[in-house]
Each structure stands twice: as C-alpha cells, then as structure tokens.
Design a protein around this motif. Sequence first.
Motif, PDB file in Angstrom:
ATOM      1  N   ILE A  53      -4.275  -2.995  24.563  1.00 47.22           N
ATOM      2  CA  ILE A  53      -5.460  -3.373  23.785  1.00 47.22           C
ATOM      3  C   ILE A  53      -5.448  -2.664  22.430  1.00 47.22           C
ATOM      4  O   ILE A  53      -5.756  -3.260  21.390  1.00 47.22           O
ATOM      5  N   ALA A  54      -5.079  -1.381  22.421  1.00 45.73           N
ATOM      6  CA  ALA A  54      -4.989  -0.645  21.153  1.00 45.73           C
ATOM      7  C   ALA A  54      -3.932  -1.267  20.249  1.00 45.73           C
ATOM      8  O   ALA A  54      -4.118  -1.357  19.025  1.00 45.73           O
ATOM      9  N   GLY A  55      -2.828  -1.721  20.837  1.00 44.41           N
ATOM     10  CA  GLY A  55      -1.788  -2.387  20.047  1.00 44.41           C
ATOM     11  C   GLY A  55      -2.278  -3.679  19.426  1.00 44.41           C
ATOM     12  O   GLY A  55      -1.949  -4.002  18.281  1.00 44.41           O
ATOM     13  N   ILE A  56      -3.094  -4.418  20.185  1.00 42.81           N
ATOM     14  CA  ILE A  56      -3.680  -5.647  19.645  1.00 42.81           C
ATOM     15  C   ILE A  56      -4.610  -5.327  18.482  1.00 42.81           C
ATOM     16  O   ILE A  56      -4.590  -6.004  17.448  1.00 42.81           O
ATOM     17  N   GLN A  57      -5.424  -4.294  18.641  1.00 45.62           N
ATOM     18  CA  GLN A  57      -6.352  -3.915  17.570  1.00 45.62           C
ATOM     19  C   GLN A  57      -5.589  -3.486  16.318  1.00 45.62           C
ATOM     20  O   GLN A  57      -5.945  -3.880  15.201  1.00 45.62           O
ATOM     21  N   ILE A  58      -4.553  -2.686  16.497  1.00 44.44           N
ATOM     22  CA  ILE A  58      -3.755  -2.241  15.343  1.00 44.44           C
ATOM     23  C   ILE A  58      -3.045  -3.423  14.698  1.00 44.44           C
ATOM     24  O   ILE A  58      -3.041  -3.579  13.468  1.00 44.44           O
ATOM     25  N   GLY A  59      -2.426  -4.272  15.528  1.00 49.13           N
ATOM     26  CA  GLY A  59      -1.708  -5.422  14.987  1.00 49.13           C
ATOM     27  C   GLY A  59      -2.628  -6.385  14.254  1.00 49.13           C
ATOM     28  O   GLY A  59      -2.312  -6.841  13.150  1.00 49.13           O
ATOM     29  N   LEU A  60      -3.776  -6.685  14.864  1.00 52.19           N
ATOM     30  CA  LEU A  60      -4.715  -7.597  14.222  1.00 52.19           C
ATOM     31  C   LEU A  60      -5.293  -6.982  12.950  1.00 52.19           C
ATOM     32  O   LEU A  60      -5.459  -7.672  11.937  1.00 52.19           O
ATOM     33  N   GLY A  61      -5.578  -5.665  12.989  1.00 55.77           N
ATOM     34  CA  GLY A  61      -6.095  -5.000  11.800  1.00 55.77           C
ATOM     35  C   GLY A  61      -5.109  -5.035  10.642  1.00 55.77           C
ATOM     36  O   GLY A  61      -5.479  -5.303   9.493  1.00 55.77           O
ATOM     37  N   ILE A  62      -3.833  -4.784  10.950  1.00 49.61           N
ATOM     38  CA  ILE A  62      -2.806  -4.826   9.898  1.00 49.61           C
ATOM     39  C   ILE A  62      -2.650  -6.239   9.344  1.00 49.61           C
ATOM     40  O   ILE A  62      -2.499  -6.441   8.132  1.00 49.61           O
ATOM     41  N   LYS A  63      -2.711  -7.244  10.231  1.00 50.08           N
ATOM     42  CA  LYS A  63      -2.596  -8.628   9.763  1.00 50.08           C
ATOM     43  C   LYS A  63      -3.772  -9.008   8.863  1.00 50.08           C
ATOM     44  O   LYS A  63      -3.597  -9.692   7.848  1.00 50.08           O
ATOM     45  N   MET A  64      -4.965  -8.572   9.248  1.00 48.98           N
ATOM     46  CA  MET A  64      -6.137  -8.861   8.416  1.00 48.98           C
ATOM     47  C   MET A  64      -6.020  -8.192   7.053  1.00 48.98           C
ATOM     48  O   MET A  64      -6.288  -8.812   6.012  1.00 48.98           O
ATOM     49  N   ALA A  65      -5.596  -6.917   7.059  1.00 52.27           N
ATOM     50  CA  ALA A  65      -5.469  -6.191   5.794  1.00 52.27           C
ATOM     51  C   ALA A  65      -4.388  -6.807   4.906  1.00 52.27           C
ATOM     52  O   ALA A  65      -4.577  -6.950   3.692  1.00 52.27           O
ATOM     53  N   SER A  66      -3.263  -7.189   5.512  1.00 54.66           N
ATOM     54  CA  SER A  66      -2.180  -7.787   4.721  1.00 54.66           C
ATOM     55  C   SER A  66      -2.576  -9.162   4.196  1.00 54.66           C
ATOM     56  O   SER A  66      -2.211  -9.536   3.073  1.00 54.66           O
ATOM     57  N   LYS A  67      -3.341  -9.908   4.998  1.00 57.44           N
ATOM     58  CA  LYS A  67      -3.824 -11.212   4.522  1.00 57.44           C
ATOM     59  C   LYS A  67      -4.766 -11.033   3.345  1.00 57.44           C
ATOM     60  O   LYS A  67      -4.703 -11.791   2.362  1.00 57.44           O
ATOM     61  N   GLY A  68      -5.646 -10.031   3.438  1.00 52.70           N
ATOM     62  CA  GLY A  68      -6.546  -9.765   2.316  1.00 52.70           C
ATOM     63  C   GLY A  68      -5.785  -9.405   1.051  1.00 52.70           C
ATOM     64  O   GLY A  68      -6.107  -9.881  -0.040  1.00 52.70           O
ATOM     65  N   CYS A  69      -4.766  -8.573   1.183  1.00 55.52           N
ATOM     66  CA  CYS A  69      -3.971  -8.162   0.015  1.00 55.52           C
ATOM     67  C   CYS A  69      -3.135  -9.314  -0.545  1.00 55.52           C
ATOM     68  O   CYS A  69      -2.771  -9.293  -1.732  1.00 55.52           O
ATOM     69  N   SER A  70      -2.816 -10.302   0.291  1.00 54.10           N
ATOM     70  CA  SER A  70      -1.997 -11.425  -0.178  1.00 54.10           C
ATOM     71  C   SER A  70      -2.717 -12.252  -1.246  1.00 54.10           C
ATOM     72  O   SER A  70      -2.077 -12.958  -2.033  1.00 54.10           O
ATOM     73  N   TYR A  71      -4.056 -12.170  -1.304  1.00 54.51           N
ATOM     74  CA  TYR A  71      -4.803 -12.909  -2.316  1.00 54.51           C
ATOM     75  C   TYR A  71      -4.617 -12.304  -3.713  1.00 54.51           C
ATOM     76  O   TYR A  71      -5.059 -12.902  -4.705  1.00 54.51           O
ATOM     77  N   TRP A  72      -3.981 -11.142  -3.776  1.00 57.60           N
ATOM     78  CA  TRP A  72      -3.684 -10.527  -5.078  1.00 57.60           C
ATOM     79  C   TRP A  72      -2.863 -11.473  -5.957  1.00 57.60           C
ATOM     80  O   TRP A  72      -2.999 -11.484  -7.182  1.00 57.60           O
ATOM     81  N   THR A  73      -2.023 -12.278  -5.344  1.00 55.38           N
ATOM     82  CA  THR A  73      -1.126 -13.172  -6.092  1.00 55.38           C
ATOM     83  C   THR A  73      -1.749 -14.539  -6.358  1.00 55.38           C
ATOM     84  O   THR A  73      -1.064 -15.431  -6.853  1.00 55.38           O
ATOM     85  N   SER A  74      -3.041 -14.701  -6.017  1.00 50.62           N
ATOM     86  CA  SER A  74      -3.650 -16.031  -6.160  1.00 50.62           C
ATOM     87  C   SER A  74      -3.967 -16.398  -7.608  1.00 50.62           C
ATOM     88  O   SER A  74      -4.224 -17.558  -7.907  1.00 50.62           O
TER      89      SER A  74
END
Length: 348
Positions: free
Chosen positions: A30-51
């Motif tokens: 469960i902790a791995g899911i939280q870390i993985g999902l958190g990193i994916k959310m953060a990386s998705k947010g940062c991906s808008y930098w190139t928009s």
Amino acid sequence: SGIISGGVVWILGITRLIDCANMLIPKCVIAGIQIGLGIKMASKGCSYWTSGGWTDLDGKATFLVCFVAGAFMLIRTKLPAALVVFAFGVVLAIVHMVEAGARPLSEGLQLQIIVPTAEEWLHGLTEGAVPQLPLSIMNSVIAVCALSVDLFRDPADGGKGVTRASVASSVGLMNLVGCWFGAMPSCHGAGGLAGQYRFGARGGCSILMLGIAKIILALVFGQSVDVMVVHFPKVVLGVLLLFAGVELASVGAKSIARSPKLEEDLMTCFVTAGAYIGGENMALGVSAGLIIAVVQRWEVLQLWCLSHIGSIRSKTPPEATAPGVVVDEAAASPSSLAAGGVGSTSQF
C-alpha cells in the motif's frame, strides 16, 4: 463499466468482503502504491511546464508564479494556498476566454437517463469494469482508507479515519446512481484526499462546502462551466497536482519508515512503486509487490498452511493422522501468525 464496477464495489462494501481483500495486501505494498501514485501525480503536474512559452498566458511564467506563491503560502503562512492559486487561475481563464472570443453557453444543466444496450453492457464489462476493478479496489478503497488512518488515526482507536466498508459502499452507490444520468465514473481517490489535506481540508465540513459549491455551479451556470474548464490554464492545475502528489508520496514514505522490518519492506515498497510507474498499471505494481512479499515471507506462509492442516487433522480420529507428522501448533497458532504477518496488515 461504471455501473458494473460500482455494483461490484458496493457489494464488497455491504458484505465487508473488502476487509478480506485488505487482509491480503501488505502495508508495504500500500505504501508503494501511495509513493508511486504520488510521484506520477507530481510528474504529471510538472509535465505542463512544456505546454507553453515564457510569454504565454498558459506558459512557463505562470507556472513559476503559481509554484513560488503556492510553496510560500503552504510553508510560511496559513493562507488557503489552493483557493488563492485556483482563484488566480479563474482570472486567467476569463482573460483567455475574452481573447479567444468564447461566450458562455445559455444552456442549463441537462440530465437524461441513459440505458445501455446489450452490446454496451458487454463492452463495458470486458473493456472497462474488469481492467478498472483492481485500480478501484486498491486506490479508491484500500489505499484511501490507509491514508485516512495515517492522517486522522484509526476509527477503532477513536480517530476520524474512514472504514473500508463505508468507502466501498459510498463509491459503489455514487456510480450505481450517477452513471444512469451520464455521470463520469467517480471514486474517493487517495490522491484527492492527499491534495485536500495538503491544502488545508481537515474535516468533513470542508468537503461538504466543496460539494455544495459544485452543485450550485452546475445548477446556476450549467454548460457554461464546460467553457470555463476548457480555457482554464493547465499550468495552474499542474502546480496543484504537484503539491498533492508530493503530499501523497510523503505519507507513503512516512508509513514505510515506521515499519519494524524496514529493510525487507523497502524492497517490496519500491518494487511496487517502480512497477506501477514503469508499467503505468496499478494491477501490475500490486502483483509485483505481492510476489516479493510472498517470497520474503515464505516460511511464515508455510507455518500458516501447517496450522490449517493441523487444525483439520485435530478434528479427525487419532488413527487418521499420518505417523511421523508433528505440527508445532504453538508456533503456528492464529495469534502468532498474525504477529508474524500472515493476514495482518500491521506487520505486512
């Protein structure tokens, strides 16, 4: 697919079978899911930098302003950072609408009952419900309940965390009802809870106010809300998503840091997170984490199996027991197995 998935999750909730599923999922997974999902959310947010470019309304300068202002308010003040950043985004969206010549729609809220055809039921089951169910159960119920316990303490100990049965029933009901009227399949995701907590929501009243505000927007502005959403700056959403992802990953990291078997659980946790992020599939991440957990706890699982074999043989006549078979019932008792990790998320 939303109706079918909602029905299955609702049944798991009202029958409390969701608790049985939770017993099979180690805490480190469960902790791995939280870390993985958190990193994916953060990386998705940062991906808008190139928009967009530096001078665009929905570009790098806006991202930097929102990021710096949001970080300062979150760390150094008690101001509602999310509300301030969102309000700034609404102003930019209105400016963008004026520049693009977009006009609010005069149509109000439109609701119509949608009855799927037999072909749509089959397609929804095979293409939607079956792939979605593992994600719904893990992220929408098990992970979000574990997060609520970490943030608000276990309800069994007087805390304000939510139970798996109540969340599963809620997720199931809102999909069973809403999808007939064209609503998108919805859930109580761990990412949403982490974001709300990070930006100041600490009780049910804040969520009640948010729900009332959304209902008023839908009833008053109707289809015009869609026009606003289309022109809302993606970089503003990206900043909010970044901070929400960091909060979710931080909770997962704190959870694994409290593990009494940190070295073993770190491997399971990071395999789960890595498989989820790399494969972009939560079921793949959970499966990979469970395989590692089973290999690590192989001896404990053997004791668990022996205890069940011993309990079955104890109910048979003495002569029915094979000679030479000795079962250490004290070592394989239910209490010792729970302490060792089988069926207990507290030790897994």
